[in-house]
Scaffold this motif. Sequence first.
Motif, PDB file in Angstrom:
ATOM      1  N   ASP A  18      15.947  48.970  -5.628  1.00 32.16           N
ATOM      2  CA  ASP A  18      16.825  49.709  -4.367  1.00 32.16           C
ATOM      3  C   ASP A  18      16.464  51.014  -4.322  1.00 32.16           C
ATOM      4  O   ASP A  18      15.576  51.605  -4.737  1.00 32.16           O
ATOM      5  CB  ASP A  18      18.438  48.808  -4.659  1.00 32.16           C
ATOM      6  CG  ASP A  18      19.070  49.601  -4.165  1.00 32.16           C
ATOM      7  OD1 ASP A  18      18.189  49.555  -2.324  1.00 32.16           O
ATOM      8  OD2 ASP A  18      20.942  48.939  -3.657  1.00 32.16           O
ATOM      9  N   LEU A  19      17.126  51.741  -3.794  1.00 32.71           N
ATOM     10  CA  LEU A  19      17.053  52.935  -2.951  1.00 32.71           C
ATOM     11  C   LEU A  19      17.449  54.154  -4.933  1.00 32.71           C
ATOM     12  O   LEU A  19      17.914  54.110  -5.610  1.00 32.71           O
ATOM     13  CB  LEU A  19      17.871  53.764  -2.289  1.00 32.71           C
ATOM     14  CG  LEU A  19      17.589  52.921  -1.092  1.00 32.71           C
ATOM     15  CD1 LEU A  19      18.795  53.530   0.096  1.00 32.71           C
ATOM     16  CD2 LEU A  19      16.267  53.386  -0.291  1.00 32.71           C
ATOM     17  N   ASP A 189       7.456  38.769   5.924  1.00 30.88           N
ATOM     18  CA  ASP A 189       7.145  39.727   7.010  1.00 30.88           C
ATOM     19  C   ASP A 189       7.014  39.170   8.927  1.00 30.88           C
ATOM     20  O   ASP A 189       7.057  40.225   9.501  1.00 30.88           O
ATOM     21  CB  ASP A 189       5.013  39.865   6.441  1.00 30.88           C
ATOM     22  CG  ASP A 189       5.629  40.829   5.583  1.00 30.88           C
ATOM     23  OD1 ASP A 189       6.024  41.398   4.845  1.00 30.88           O
ATOM     24  OD2 ASP A 189       4.220  41.251   4.732  1.00 30.88           O
ATOM     25  N   ASP A 199      15.974  41.935   9.134  1.00 29.27           N
ATOM     26  CA  ASP A 199      17.018  43.381   8.410  1.00 29.27           C
ATOM     27  C   ASP A 199      15.958  43.820   8.662  1.00 29.27           C
ATOM     28  O   ASP A 199      14.577  44.320   8.157  1.00 29.27           O
ATOM     29  CB  ASP A 199      17.275  42.585   7.616  1.00 29.27           C
ATOM     30  CG  ASP A 199      18.589  43.902   6.809  1.00 29.27           C
ATOM     31  OD1 ASP A 199      19.073  44.968   7.333  1.00 29.27           O
ATOM     32  OD2 ASP A 199      19.142  43.321   5.880  1.00 29.27           O
ATOM     33  N   THR A 200      16.394  45.637   7.698  1.00 31.38           N
ATOM     34  CA  THR A 200      15.208  46.087   7.457  1.00 31.38           C
ATOM     35  C   THR A 200      15.058  46.904   5.824  1.00 31.38           C
ATOM     36  O   THR A 200      16.662  46.498   4.827  1.00 31.38           O
ATOM     37  CB  THR A 200      15.291  47.715   7.911  1.00 31.38           C
ATOM     38  OG1 THR A 200      15.804  47.824   9.543  1.00 31.38           O
ATOM     39  CG2 THR A 200      14.177  48.483   7.527  1.00 31.38           C
ATOM     40  N   ARG A 201      13.834  46.441   5.264  1.00 30.01           N
ATOM     41  CA  ARG A 201      13.777  47.384   3.659  1.00 30.01           C
ATOM     42  C   ARG A 201      12.695  48.020   4.064  1.00 30.01           C
ATOM     43  O   ARG A 201      11.828  48.594   4.404  1.00 30.01           O
ATOM     44  CB  ARG A 201      13.253  45.749   3.172  1.00 30.01           C
ATOM     45  CG  ARG A 201      14.573  44.928   2.381  1.00 30.01           C
ATOM     46  CD  ARG A 201      14.078  44.219   1.427  1.00 30.01           C
ATOM     47  NE  ARG A 201      14.758  43.291   0.572  1.00 30.01           N
ATOM     48  CZ  ARG A 201      14.505  42.878  -0.727  1.00 30.01           C
ATOM     49  NH1 ARG A 201      13.625  43.127  -1.079  1.00 30.01           N
ATOM     50  NH2 ARG A 201      15.644  42.360  -1.141  1.00 30.01           N
ATOM     51  N   ASN A 202      13.116  48.908   3.374  1.00 25.79           N
ATOM     52  CA  ASN A 202      12.220  50.762   2.551  1.00 25.79           C
ATOM     53  C   ASN A 202      11.194  50.137   1.198  1.00 25.79           C
ATOM     54  O   ASN A 202      10.974  50.503   0.571  1.00 25.79           O
ATOM     55  CB  ASN A 202      13.252  51.529   2.362  1.00 25.79           C
ATOM     56  CG  ASN A 202      12.202  52.445   2.179  1.00 25.79           C
ATOM     57  OD1 ASN A 202      11.402  53.075   3.419  1.00 25.79           O
ATOM     58  ND2 ASN A 202      12.400  53.994   1.198  1.00 25.79           N
ATOM     59  N   ASP A 203      10.043  49.001   1.644  1.00 22.52           N
ATOM     60  CA  ASP A 203       9.349  48.592   0.764  1.00 22.52           C
ATOM     61  C   ASP A 203       7.800  48.286   0.760  1.00 22.52           C
ATOM     62  O   ASP A 203       6.949  47.584   0.272  1.00 22.52           O
ATOM     63  CB  ASP A 203       9.834  47.316   0.295  1.00 22.52           C
ATOM     64  CG  ASP A 203      10.031  45.949   0.966  1.00 22.52           C
ATOM     65  OD1 ASP A 203       9.865  46.760   1.741  1.00 22.52           O
ATOM     66  OD2 ASP A 203       9.965  44.650   0.495  1.00 22.52           O
ATOM     67  N   ALA A 214       7.761  53.274   2.766  1.00 17.93           N
ATOM     68  CA  ALA A 214       8.243  53.156   4.370  1.00 17.93           C
ATOM     69  C   ALA A 214       9.000  51.889   4.742  1.00 17.93           C
ATOM     70  O   ALA A 214       8.846  51.203   3.879  1.00 17.93           O
ATOM     71  CB  ALA A 214       6.913  53.271   5.108  1.00 17.93           C
ATOM     72  N   SER A 215       9.829  51.744   6.163  1.00 18.70           N
ATOM     73  CA  SER A 215      10.566  50.591   6.032  1.00 18.70           C
ATOM     74  C   SER A 215       9.819  49.622   6.641  1.00 18.70           C
ATOM     75  O   SER A 215       8.675  50.368   7.497  1.00 18.70           O
ATOM     76  CB  SER A 215      11.954  51.265   6.876  1.00 18.70           C
ATOM     77  OG  SER A 215      12.838  51.955   6.472  1.00 18.70           O
ATOM     78  N   ARG A 216      10.071  48.832   6.927  1.00 17.09           N
ATOM     79  CA  ARG A 216       9.450  47.580   7.127  1.00 17.09           C
ATOM     80  C   ARG A 216      10.510  46.177   7.927  1.00 17.09           C
ATOM     81  O   ARG A 216      11.735  46.262   7.395  1.00 17.09           O
ATOM     82  CB  ARG A 216       8.565  46.723   6.530  1.00 17.09           C
ATOM     83  CG  ARG A 216       9.448  45.736   5.134  1.00 17.09           C
ATOM     84  CD  ARG A 216       8.459  44.887   4.845  1.00 17.09           C
ATOM     85  NE  ARG A 216       8.731  44.369   4.093  1.00 17.09           N
ATOM     86  CZ  ARG A 216       8.926  42.942   4.063  1.00 17.09           C
ATOM     87  NH1 ARG A 216       8.714  42.586   4.777  1.00 17.09           N
ATOM     88  NH2 ARG A 216       9.628  42.777   2.343  1.00 17.09           N
ATOM     89  N   ALA A 217      10.405  45.502   9.339  1.00 14.27           N
ATOM     90  CA  ALA A 217      11.028  44.098   9.270  1.00 14.27           C
ATOM     91  C   ALA A 217      10.832  42.782   8.359  1.00 14.27           C
ATOM     92  O   ALA A 217       9.724  42.508   8.130  1.00 14.27           O
ATOM     93  CB  ALA A 217      10.817  44.000  11.183  1.00 14.27           C
TER      94      ALA A 217
END
Length: 230
Positions: A18-19, A189, A199-203, A214-217
């Motif tokens: 996680d962050l 994806d 949703d959004t994930r920073n992965d 970076a973030s992605r949907a």
Amino acid sequence: MAEYLVFTLCAGMAAMGDLAGHERRGTLTWPGRSAVLGLVAAAAGTRRDDTQGLARLEQLRVAVGVIDDGVPLRDYHTVETIPTAAAKRPDSRPVAILAAGRATNTAITLRDYRVGVAYAVALWGAPLDGLAEALTRPVFALYLGRKSCPLSAPPAPRRVDAAGPVMALAHALLPPFRPFGRIRLVASDERIAADDVEDTRNDVAIDRGKWHFASRAVYTHRPARGEDEA
């Protein structure tokens, strides 16, 4: 029909980042894109500084099927920290600790895990040549998150033709000690159905050496009964 590479990720303990924070590092309930592609890179022997090799893997599309997201576990441990003024630009952590002397601080930190997890993974959208062989005979040890979380069974990769990621994930082989379990949720994806939740994930790994992401949907889909049957 499209070609997919499917495999399973089972582990007694998992930590799916996680962050990052100094005092706490949480875990998500399924591995993200960067975790999956990082594991495949380790299997293929692709190092963090191999930008071309990592770029080839980033072309792949990823879907993760959640069979069992386990139960949460929290670990408490201590970390010795060094004030910047006590050791400026040290050559290594031992050198910094030695230079700091009694000026170090001790902090309690929290690390979250998931216990007893099982996931199916599907890759597609780019050349799959060599990836099944790499997962069968990995160059580096495979673990799900931290190095303290090795896989509890081989990934059992296989290439299949399927009408979509959900049907492809149904071909994943669970190990003998986990013979039962259906896919309850698919994180993809790409959108699978009109009612998928976005949703959004920073992965998305930008620089694995510097840990820049970076973030992605990401689209979560809950298969109906029979939809996930091969």
